[in-house]
Design a protein around this motif. Structure first.
Motif, PDB file in Angstrom:
ATOM      1  N   ALA A  44       0.824  -1.208   0.000  1.00 20.74           N
ATOM      2  CA  ALA A  44       0.000   0.000   0.000  1.00 20.74           C
ATOM      3  C   ALA A  44       0.859   1.258   0.000  1.00 20.74           C
ATOM      4  O   ALA A  44       0.553   2.231  -0.715  1.00 20.74           O
ATOM      5  CB  ALA A  44      -0.933  -0.008   1.210  1.00 20.74           C
ATOM      6  N   ASP A  95      -2.978  -7.193  -3.651  1.00 17.25           N
ATOM      7  CA  ASP A  95      -1.773  -6.358  -3.639  1.00 17.25           C
ATOM      8  C   ASP A  95      -1.093  -6.352  -5.002  1.00 17.25           C
ATOM      9  O   ASP A  95      -0.550  -5.329  -5.437  1.00 17.25           O
ATOM     10  CB  ASP A  95      -0.804  -6.844  -2.563  1.00 17.25           C
ATOM     11  N   LEU A  98      -3.022  -4.003  -7.045  1.00 18.06           N
ATOM     12  CA  LEU A  98      -2.774  -2.641  -6.574  1.00 18.06           C
ATOM     13  C   LEU A  98      -1.491  -2.084  -7.173  1.00 18.06           C
ATOM     14  O   LEU A  98      -1.454  -0.929  -7.640  1.00 18.06           O
ATOM     15  CB  LEU A  98      -2.687  -2.633  -5.044  1.00 18.06           C
TER      16      LEU A  98
END
Length: 218
Positions: A44, A95, A98
């Motif tokens: 993130a 992830d 992302l």
């Protein structure tokens, strides 16, 4: 204190009579290490930083064409998505998406390729997917470890295959036992299948540059 492991007793530690604070994630050498070793906070953080830089590029440059965007992305954005990948490379599907989404946004900055699919945009801009880049980086790291290109002991990370019946090249590795998902996705475990599947012509390269060239061709 950062407690690791599913069976961790989570003892309370003290220093000079004061209980030490317990944390769920801590940054070390630029990478967030969390208690579950899933590196979700690191993914993130990397995506957030890369998106911020991408936004600055969009605001700051008038000419965003097929030569400018790849250069800016590779120089200013991609390093944030790949720093320390050997340690934390995302294995959670969310992830991975992302991280890849940042490059998707970057390719859309080029008006001439915007209507194309993501795969077509990558081909037009001569950019590999970040998923491929991580697998490629793993193979380069293995080659460097086995050939003394890194000042680390290979035996601390990798074990040579001992089965004489094993077909393929002479640098094959033994896959360690791994029950938990984080262990299966750790460097020493995840690289084995890809490395063992490489042809002798690739792993027998005499230099890292030759290895990279033969790996890409393969």
């Amino acid at each position: 204190v950062l407690h690791l492991g599913r069976n961790n007793a989570r003892h309370t530690y003290t220093m000079r009579g004061t209980n030490l604070e317990v944390t769920e994630a801590e940054r070390d050498l630029g990478v967030y290490i969390d208690t579950s070793l899933k590196f979700r906070k690191q993914a993130a953080a990397a995506a957030s930083k890369a998106n911020q830089i991408l936004a600055v590029i969009k605001r700051s440059f008038e000419l965003l064409d097929e030569s400018t965007v790849p250069l800016l992305f590779k120089t200013l954005v991609r390093p944030h998505l790949e720093f320390g990948n050997v340690v934390w490379g995302p294995f959670n599907r969310a992830d991975q998406l992302l991280i890849e989404r940042v490059q998707r946004r970057a390719t859309r900055l080029v008006p001439t390729v915007r209507p194309l699919t993501y795969e077509q945009r990558l081909e037009a801009l001569k950019l590999p997917s970040l998923f491929y880049r991580r697998r490629r980086g793993d193979m380069i790291q293995v080659y460097q470890l086995l050939h003394g290109g890194i000042d680390l002991a290979p035996d601390d990370f990798l074990a040579a295959a001992t089965d004489d019946r094993t077909r393929g090249h002479s640098w094959k590795l033994k896959k360690p036992r791994a029950e938990s998902r984080p262990r299966r996705q750790s460097f020493s475990t995840r690289v084995v299948n890809d490395w063992n599947s490489l042809p002798p012509a690739v792993v027998d390269a005499t230099s890292v540059q030759q290895f990279k060239s033969r790996l890409d061709a393969h």
